[in-house]
Design an enzyme around this catalytic site. Structure first.
Site, PDB file in Angstrom:
ATOM      1  N   GLY A  54      16.743  -1.273   5.851  1.00 16.62           N
ATOM      2  CA  GLY A  54      18.065  -1.369   5.254  1.00 16.62           C
ATOM      3  C   GLY A  54      18.354  -0.163   4.383  1.00 16.62           C
ATOM      4  O   GLY A  54      17.798   0.915   4.589  1.00 16.62           O
ATOM      5  N   CYS A  55      19.220  -0.334   3.407  1.00 16.46           N
ATOM      6  CA  CYS A  55      19.608   0.779   2.547  1.00 16.46           C
ATOM      7  C   CYS A  55      18.393   1.440   1.920  1.00 16.46           C
ATOM      8  O   CYS A  55      17.573   0.779   1.285  1.00 16.46           O
ATOM      9  CB  CYS A  55      20.550   0.282   1.452  1.00 16.46           C
ATOM     10  N   PHE A  56      18.290   2.753   2.074  1.00 13.81           N
ATOM     11  CA  PHE A  56      17.087   3.419   1.575  1.00 13.81           C
ATOM     12  C   PHE A  56      17.049   3.565   0.060  1.00 13.81           C
ATOM     13  O   PHE A  56      16.013   3.881  -0.504  1.00 13.81           O
ATOM     14  CB  PHE A  56      16.857   4.774   2.251  1.00 13.81           C
TER      15      PHE A  56
END
Length: 221
Positions: A54-56
């Protein structure tokens, strides 16, 4: 593309993972003057691991705060385009997922532990979705470099499935590592640099805090 799948705080819109404080919806590229991060060279005592969850922004913060980890870098992996921009990845034309590359000392923290952290700090059962972010760039992927790493990943998937922790089967892709491209500089250490960002406040930071409470023995003091 970044899409909100829930409505929280009606008067305060929670931006998705592509928002920058004070910035418009467009994302700057290197051609616009946005500098890409530089990958560190592994030290003689270090090994490297790569995960997408997902969002890093959150994943980078989780791994960067583990004892035995020297650095975690946000970037892109799993696609076909060399040196992609964030805008290209978000459009879905590169095949890449947002990923984090982890530089760690195996004498302090094992790959097996990193794998457990990977599966614990995101939901590996949601296909192409994490929290408010939807799209193939947010898919769950573990990149292995050796047959031993692949075996450890498959064993952990079996363990997670058997635990019934999520109530659904793991959909994480387990694929051989090919290349990792660092993201633009403004993405690096984003959670630390922009604690005022609504997405950070209501998505990234609460997830990190929950992880830190569950695994306090792994967090740097």
């Amino acid at each position: 593309m970044k899409t909100m799948f829930f409505l929280v705080l009606t008067m305060l819109s929670i931006a998705s993972c592509d928002a920058r404080p004070g910035a418009a919806a467009t994302v700057a590229t290197e051609q616009d003057g946005e500098r890409f991060a530089t990958l560190p060279k592994p030290l003689p005592n270090e090994e490297v691991a790569t995960f997408a969850s997902g969002c890093f922004w959150r994943a980078e913060h989780v791994f960067d705060n583990l004892r035995g980890v020297r650095a975690a870098v946000s970037g892109y992996a799993g696609g076909t385009t060399a040196n992609p921009t964030y805008q290209q990845v978000g459009h879905g034309s590169t095949g890449h997922a947002e990923a984090v590359q982890v530089y760690y000392d195996p004498k302090v923290i094992s790959y097996e532990t990193l794998v457990k952290v990977f599966f614990a700090q995101h939901d590996p059962t949601t296909l192409n979705r994490q929290d408010p972010d939807v799209g193939p760039e947010y898919r769950s992927v573990a990149f292995y470099r050796t047959p031993q790493e692949k075996a450890q990943l498959m064993a952990e998937i079996q363990r997670v499935n058997a635990s019934k922790r999520y109530g659904r089967p793991v959909v994480t892709q387990v694929v051989p590592f090919k290349a990792f491209y660092p993201a633009e500089q403004y993405h690096q250490q984003y959670l630390v640099k922009h604690p005022e960002n609504p997405y950070i406040q209501h998505v990234s930071l609460p997830h990190y805090q929950e992880f830190a409470r569950e695994f306090p023995q792994l967090i740097k003091k």
